[in-house]
Design an enzyme around this catalytic site. Sequence first.
Site, PDB file in Angstrom:
ATOM      1  N   ASP A  84       6.389   6.610 -10.573  1.00  0.00           N
ATOM      2  CA  ASP A  84       6.073   7.682  -9.541  1.00  0.00           C
ATOM      3  C   ASP A  84       5.905   8.797 -10.341  1.00  0.00           C
ATOM      4  OD1 ASP A  84       6.254   6.107  -7.501  1.00  0.00           O
ATOM      5  OD2 ASP A  84       8.191   6.832  -6.686  1.00  0.00           O
ATOM      6  N   ASP A 115       4.222  -0.147   3.378  1.00  0.00           N
ATOM      7  CA  ASP A 115       5.807   0.241   3.330  1.00  0.00           C
ATOM      8  C   ASP A 115       6.245  -0.187   4.871  1.00  0.00           C
ATOM      9  OD1 ASP A 115       5.537   1.414   1.035  1.00  0.00           O
ATOM     10  OD2 ASP A 115       5.429   3.575   1.947  1.00  0.00           O
TER      11      ASP A 115
END
Lengths: 197, 250
Positions: B11, B130
């Site tokens: 990330d 997700d």
Amino acid sequence: MQKVVVIKYNAGNIYSVVHALRRLGVEPVVTADEAVIRASDKVVFPGVGEATTTMRFLKERKMDELITSLTQPVLGICLGMQLMCKSSEEGNVDCLGIFDVPVKLFVPTQQTQKIPHMGWNQLYDVKSNLFSEQLNEQFVYFVHSFYVPMCEHTIATTDYIQPFSAALNKNNFYATQFHPEKSGDVGEQILKNFLAL
Amino acid sequence: MLAKRIIPCLDVKDGKTVKGINFVNFRDAGDPVELGASYSKQGADELVYLDITASHEGRKTFVDMVKRVAANVSIPFTVGGGINELTDVEKLLNAGADKVSINSSAIRNPDLINQIAQHFGSQVCVVAIDANYEEDDWICYLNGGRIRTDKRLFTWAKEAQERGAGEILFTSMTHDGVKTGYANDALAQLSDMLKIPIIASGGAGSKNHFKDAFLHGKADAALAASVFHFGEINISELKDYLRKHDICVR
């Protein structure tokens, strides 16, 4: 220093191969210019994209005639390799015909066989000076849904659903279905071997 | 044989790597390019870089980072975060990314999947999902798990495949950050249902979790972040472990 050309056309991500060549100390020229391509020592014909659109693009610019008439070592990569074959089931298009073999669509026989064939797979029965014996059974990176069947020009084999041509060679023309520019140290060795031809 | 892939996920915020614990708190984990190169040396099969910066300046930093990764790393890498239209995809591919991962934008505008597949090929298009397990179903979320949608994991994954996705990256929000293993039952169901490769994400805490994702979850690849960033699992040792359990790895 030898002159290496990467053929510029409407393909995605041709810069990966440029970076890989730079890591080997070569500064390639990315061009579609016929004179520059003809005058180079090595030609790389990369490719990520779709066969029909790409063949149309090449024909409109007479790059099909240029590529087939080259006499220095040429390396086709992925779609580049498929375009060097006789025809492709991707849009049922006639291709450059350097290798007299049709490109076919993978047809899975089990649910676990996913398409595209994506990821690292092994090379077998490597031949020609593009490979050395140590490269047998090494892993290289593939991303493709169409494949070149085994044929007289096969110089490396990979098994996915069935054995297929991982690499081809005929005279000065070499081609890999996998991406040497994305295959770590093994891929670098193969590119080095090509540069040494 | 086609190897199962191990994929560290990085990330990136303002050019630095961070890792969310259940998508909220961040700990610093270093320079993205150096980290990527060191994972490549350890034997990572691919890398995923997710841009979690929202600002315009941050986006520019991310594209520059993609260029540096492309120049320095010799394995494939996927980039995601903030991709809303075809021109965003083009920018990132031209900077040297091999694939793009789209998540919220695919749910908001599913036609983006078709457009990416048509322009650049399916192999470029990773659809990330997700999902959280709630009341006997997997519910899809937007914006890094902040906005609940009415989409369900299996129907959405199937639709993404039909629209031209080349891979599905499924993150179980239920398992993410908890380190008790991947959502293997849901993964297996996805794998049995779809024709395209599945990347497992969320829940890796130990080596056997990767084994289970491949054997029980039938995943084609397994992604993890913090266990790699903080050195809890070394990729080369992980591969030795998987090899001992007859899983084909590079």
